[in-house]
Design an enzyme around this catalytic site. Structure first.
Site, short mmCIF file in Angstrom:
data_model
loop_
_atom_site.label_atom_id
_atom_site.label_comp_id
_atom_site.label_asym_id
_atom_site.label_seq_id
_atom_site.Cartn_x
_atom_site.Cartn_y
_atom_site.Cartn_z
N THR A 44 4.25 55.95 2.14
CA THR A 44 4.95 55.49 3.35
C THR A 44 5.80 56.58 4.01
O THR A 44 5.66 56.81 5.22
CB THR A 44 5.81 54.24 3.03
OG1 THR A 44 4.95 53.22 2.52
CG2 THR A 44 6.52 53.73 4.26
N GLU A 108 -4.28 56.46 19.23
CA GLU A 108 -4.91 57.14 18.11
C GLU A 108 -6.38 56.78 18.06
O GLU A 108 -6.83 55.86 18.75
CB GLU A 108 -4.21 56.75 16.79
CG GLU A 108 -2.80 57.29 16.71
CD GLU A 108 -2.22 57.21 15.31
OE1 GLU A 108 -2.97 57.04 14.35
OE2 GLU A 108 -0.99 57.31 15.21
N HIS A 219 -9.47 61.65 5.87
CA HIS A 219 -8.83 62.07 7.12
C HIS A 219 -9.53 63.34 7.59
O HIS A 219 -9.70 64.27 6.80
CB HIS A 219 -7.34 62.32 6.92
CG HIS A 219 -6.60 62.37 8.22
ND1 HIS A 219 -6.70 63.42 9.09
CD2 HIS A 219 -5.77 61.49 8.81
CE1 HIS A 219 -5.97 63.18 10.15
NE2 HIS A 219 -5.39 62.01 10.01
N ARG A 261 -12.39 57.42 12.56
CA ARG A 261 -12.17 58.48 11.58
C ARG A 261 -13.42 58.88 10.82
O ARG A 261 -13.63 60.06 10.53
CB ARG A 261 -11.14 58.02 10.57
CG ARG A 261 -9.79 58.23 11.11
CD ARG A 261 -8.76 58.23 10.04
NE ARG A 261 -7.52 58.46 10.73
CZ ARG A 261 -6.35 58.02 10.33
NH1 ARG A 261 -6.26 57.33 9.22
NH2 ARG A 261 -5.27 58.27 11.02
N HIS A 318 -7.77 60.04 2.06
CA HIS A 318 -6.57 59.65 2.79
C HIS A 318 -6.15 58.21 2.54
O HIS A 318 -4.98 57.92 2.35
CB HIS A 318 -6.84 59.86 4.27
CG HIS A 318 -5.66 59.61 5.16
ND1 HIS A 318 -4.44 60.21 4.94
CD2 HIS A 318 -5.51 58.84 6.26
CE1 HIS A 318 -3.58 59.82 5.87
NE2 HIS A 318 -4.21 58.98 6.67
N ARG A 353 -10.59 51.83 7.91
CA ARG A 353 -9.31 51.40 8.47
C ARG A 353 -9.11 51.97 9.87
O ARG A 353 -9.33 53.15 10.11
CB ARG A 353 -8.18 51.89 7.57
CG ARG A 353 -6.80 51.66 8.12
CD ARG A 353 -5.78 52.37 7.28
NE ARG A 353 -5.89 53.80 7.42
CZ ARG A 353 -4.89 54.64 7.69
NH1 ARG A 353 -3.68 54.14 7.83
NH2 ARG A 353 -5.06 55.92 7.79
C1 LIG Z 1 0.06 61.71 4.98
C2 LIG Z 1 -0.15 60.28 5.34
C3 LIG Z 1 0.01 59.85 6.65
C4 LIG Z 1 -0.19 58.51 6.99
N1 LIG Z 1 0.04 58.09 8.28
C5 LIG Z 1 -0.03 56.78 8.57
C6 LIG Z 1 0.35 56.28 9.86
O1 LIG Z 1 0.77 57.03 10.72
N2 LIG Z 1 0.25 54.95 10.09
C7 LIG Z 1 -0.19 54.06 9.15
O2 LIG Z 1 -0.26 52.86 9.41
N3 LIG Z 1 -0.54 54.50 7.92
C8 LIG Z 1 -0.46 55.82 7.61
N4 LIG Z 1 -0.79 56.25 6.36
C9 LIG Z 1 -1.13 55.25 5.34
C10 LIG Z 1 0.13 54.53 4.92
O3 LIG Z 1 1.20 55.44 4.89
C11 LIG Z 1 -0.02 53.91 3.55
O4 LIG Z 1 -1.20 53.18 3.47
C12 LIG Z 1 1.15 52.96 3.28
O5 LIG Z 1 2.36 53.63 3.47
C13 LIG Z 1 1.07 52.41 1.88
O6 LIG Z 1 2.23 51.67 1.65
P1 LIG Z 1 2.40 50.90 0.30
O7 LIG Z 1 3.71 50.19 0.39
O8 LIG Z 1 1.19 50.11 0.02
O9 LIG Z 1 2.44 52.04 -0.84
P2 LIG Z 1 3.22 53.42 -0.92
O10 LIG Z 1 4.05 53.71 0.26
O11 LIG Z 1 2.23 54.45 -1.33
O12 LIG Z 1 4.23 53.17 -2.13
C14 LIG Z 1 3.79 53.02 -3.45
C15 LIG Z 1 5.00 52.76 -4.33
O13 LIG Z 1 4.55 52.35 -5.61
C16 LIG Z 1 5.25 53.09 -6.61
N5 LIG Z 1 4.38 53.07 -7.80
C17 LIG Z 1 3.08 53.44 -7.91
N6 LIG Z 1 2.64 53.23 -9.16
C18 LIG Z 1 3.67 52.69 -9.86
C19 LIG Z 1 3.84 52.25 -11.19
N7 LIG Z 1 2.85 52.30 -12.08
N8 LIG Z 1 5.04 51.76 -11.55
C20 LIG Z 1 6.07 51.71 -10.67
N9 LIG Z 1 5.97 52.11 -9.39
C21 LIG Z 1 4.78 52.59 -9.00
C22 LIG Z 1 5.50 54.43 -5.97
O14 LIG Z 1 6.53 55.12 -6.60
C23 LIG Z 1 5.89 53.98 -4.56
O15 LIG Z 1 7.23 53.54 -4.56
C24 LIG Z 1 -0.60 57.59 6.00
C25 LIG Z 1 -0.77 58.02 4.69
C26 LIG Z 1 -0.55 59.35 4.35
C27 LIG Z 1 -0.74 59.79 2.93
#
Ligand SMILES: Cc1cc2nc3c(=O)[nH]c(=O)nc-3n(C[C@H](O)[C@H](O)[C@H](O)COP(=O)(O)OP(=O)(O)OC[C@H]3O[C@@H](n4cnc5c(N)ncnc54)[C@H](O)[C@@H]3O)c2cc1C
Length: 497
Positions: A44, A108, A219, A261, A318, A353
């Site tokens: 995130t 985008e 990506h 993409r 990505h 996506r």
């Molecule tokens: C560089 C980059 C740019 C991006 N840009 C965009 C964008 O502009 N717009 C968009 O919509 N999406 C974008 N994405 C995708 C988007 O950021 C992610 O899909 C989204 O943030 C995922 O959110 P989440 O809450 O599912 O997980 P994450 O934000 O990945 O959080 C995962 C959490 O789980 C925790 N965790 C993992 N395993 C364990 C475990 N075993 N025990 C305890 N904690 C654990 C980690 O510490 C973290 O806190 C981008 C992704 C990347 C990598």
């Protein structure tokens, strides 16, 4: 054994976990939120582009059509529609909370209109997450890694956690998995080091269903170290050229640099192979440094100057479209277990996506899953942790190289079969480690298991669709279906079932 209790245990402190925890806290629930890494953790805070919100009522249908088009027949339309219908409510709330969304949306790839709302130039994810974290009442336990789920009589009842102080049992009325994606399965990825698919393995071993893992979005424009050059750059005028200096995207798609993409990633891969390299020219973007400060800083850290020269780019793993199968409320089908965000397969993304739909999904499904979880809290007796898969982390570079070759942007049956045989020969062990030092072995074990499942699915899917491109089956098949793995069974399931 140290034990904590909570109504809702949230694993993961990215957008889905934190927004879900806020919703549960607002209902008066006792929430425990864990992150294996220090905050701000996960993908995130790395998100640059922003969050896609339909502009208005009329745009909802267009946003849905763009989502369906990108997803190539595998989007669950009802789920997608309901998420987009709910989106404006969340934007209103975030604005009321003072999150600094820029008033002008950007365009985008794959979007027919500019509808992506960014924050702080290209620091969208970071500012969004900081804004959410600031509103949490309860603490986030950082450096706490969920190694296994506690299960009793088919119901998930908490997690076995490795903390800096040793092992810990968290007993909870329900668990919300929000652990993010699996990009670290590949040699070049935009994902942070913690993106090792933990939640997917935890859920699968407890009996939940994993769906469509073969769909990994690459990506198209990552720098050589995997850091990303946001798609928004192409939206603002950046141009792709091959090593001969030719602009090539219009030859591949009428939308040029703003094609979906998967199309851009394959074009970048093909042109790179044919001419020896691909470059992204950011110089057409006005006020580049002001608009994309992170991109400029990342390039400079590699000794490149985007104000003077085009940047070398290549595709990088990505985003995981697949994951733990959930219903539209984030329920996994396994009593007590809910999932949201990138770890989940809700049906929004299908085979590919649409850019910036994932943060939106994290918000909407994070809240829905947390609220659904609160409706069915139970604390069964006799819950026990399941054993976890463990692998020597020294084998990871070889595993990643295999995955990059066999399951990258372009795949072939032969390569997939060879890689699968190799992965099946890995010396995977089982156990329940007692100290956080075992983290690398656990994560390697998770990646090896996911590699096996992903390769099995990529082999079985004898067609090309969205992010999954098979050179030996270059066309989509006549029927759109999901692939679902539960226990040892792998099944084709029609869309909409
Ligand atoms: C560089 C980059 C740019 C991006 N840009 C965009 C964008 O502009 N717009 C968009 O919509 N999406 C974008 N994405 C995708 C988007 O950021 C992610 O899909 C989204 O943030 C995922 O959110 P989440 O809450 O599912 O997980 P994450 O934000 O990945 O959080 C995962 C959490 O789980 C925790 N965790 C993992 N395993 C364990 C475990 N075993 N025990 C305890 N904690 C654990 C980690 O510490 C973290 O806190 C981008 C992704 C990347 C990598």
């Amino acid at each position: 054994m140290r034990t904590l209790t909570a109504d809702l245990l949230v694993l993961g402190a990215g957008v889905a976990g934190v927004y879900g925890a806020l919703a549960a806290e607002a209902r008066g629930a006792r929430v425990l939120l864990l992150s294996k890494d220090p905050l701000p953790s996960g993908s995130t805070p790395w998100a640059q582009g922003g969050v896609a919100f339909p502009l208005d009522e009329a745009d909802l249908e267009a946003h849905l059509q763009d989502t369906l088009r990108a997803g190539r027949g595998l989007v669950e339309e009802g789920v997608a529609r309901s998420i987009l219908e709910e989106a404006p409510r969340h934007l209103e709330r975030l604005l009321a909370w003072g999150l600094p969304f820029h008033p002008e949306p950007t365009r985008e790839g794959g979007h027919s209109r500019p509808r992506v709302r960014h924050l702080g130039g290209d620091r969208s994810g970071l500012l969004l997450l900081q804004g959410l974290l600031a509103r949490l009442r309860g603490p986030v336990l950082e450096g706490h890694l969920a190694a296994s789920l506690l299960v009793a009589g088919g119901r998930v009842a908490g997690a076995y956690v490795l903390s800096p102080e040793g092992p810990l049992w968290v007993r909870s009325g329900a668990v919300l998995l929000a652990t993010g994606g699996l990009g670290r399965l590949f040699p070049v990825t935009t994902n942070p080091p913690g993106a090792t698919g933990d939640g997917m393995v935890l859920a699968w071993r407890a009996g939940a269903t994993l769906r469509d893992l073969e769909f990994v979005q690459f990506h198209p424009t990552a720098l050589p170290d995997g850091s990303l050059v946001s798609e928004a750059c192409r939206g603002e005028g950046a141009v792709l050229r091959n090593a001969r200096g030719e602009r090539f995207m219009p030859r591949y798609d009428p939308q040029g640099e703003l094609a979906p993409r998967d199309v851009v990633a394959r074009a970048v891969f093909a042109e790179g192979q044919a001419t020896g390299g691909v470059y992204l020219d950011l110089r057409p973007i006005p006020r580049l440094e002001e608009r994309f400060p992170s991109v400029v800083a990342q390039a400079r850290a590699l000794g490149l100057d985007p104000l003077r020269e085009p940047l070398p780019v290549a595709p990088a793993a990505h985003y995981a479209m697949g994951g733990v199968r959930t219903d539209p409320r984030g329920f996994t089908g396994l009593p007590g277990l809910f999932a949201a965000g990138e770890v989940a397969s809700s049906g929004l993304h299908g085979a590919n996506r649409l850019a910036s739909n994932s943060l939106l999904e994290g918000l909407v499904l994070g809240e829905r899953a947390a609220l659904a979880a609160l409706e069915d809290l139970a604390f069964p007796l006799g819950a026990e942790p399941l054993p976890a898969p463990l692998l020597d982390p020294g084998l990871l570079p070889a595993l990643r190289a295999r995955m990059g070759e066999a399951a990258g942007v372009v795949r072939r049956g032969e390569g997939l079969r060879e890689a699968l045989a190799w992965v099946q020969g890995l010396p995977l062990e089982e156990g329940l480690p007692g100290a956080l030092e075992a983290r690398p072995r656990l994560e390697a074990g998770h990646l090896a298991l996911l590699a096996r499942l992903l390769l099995e699915m990529a082999l079985l899917r004898e067609e090309s669709r969205g992010a999954h491109f098979r050179q030996d089956f270059p066309q989509p098949g006549p029927e759109a279906y999901h692939l679902e793995a539960q226990g040892t069974s792998l099944r084709k399931v029609p869309v909409g079932v």
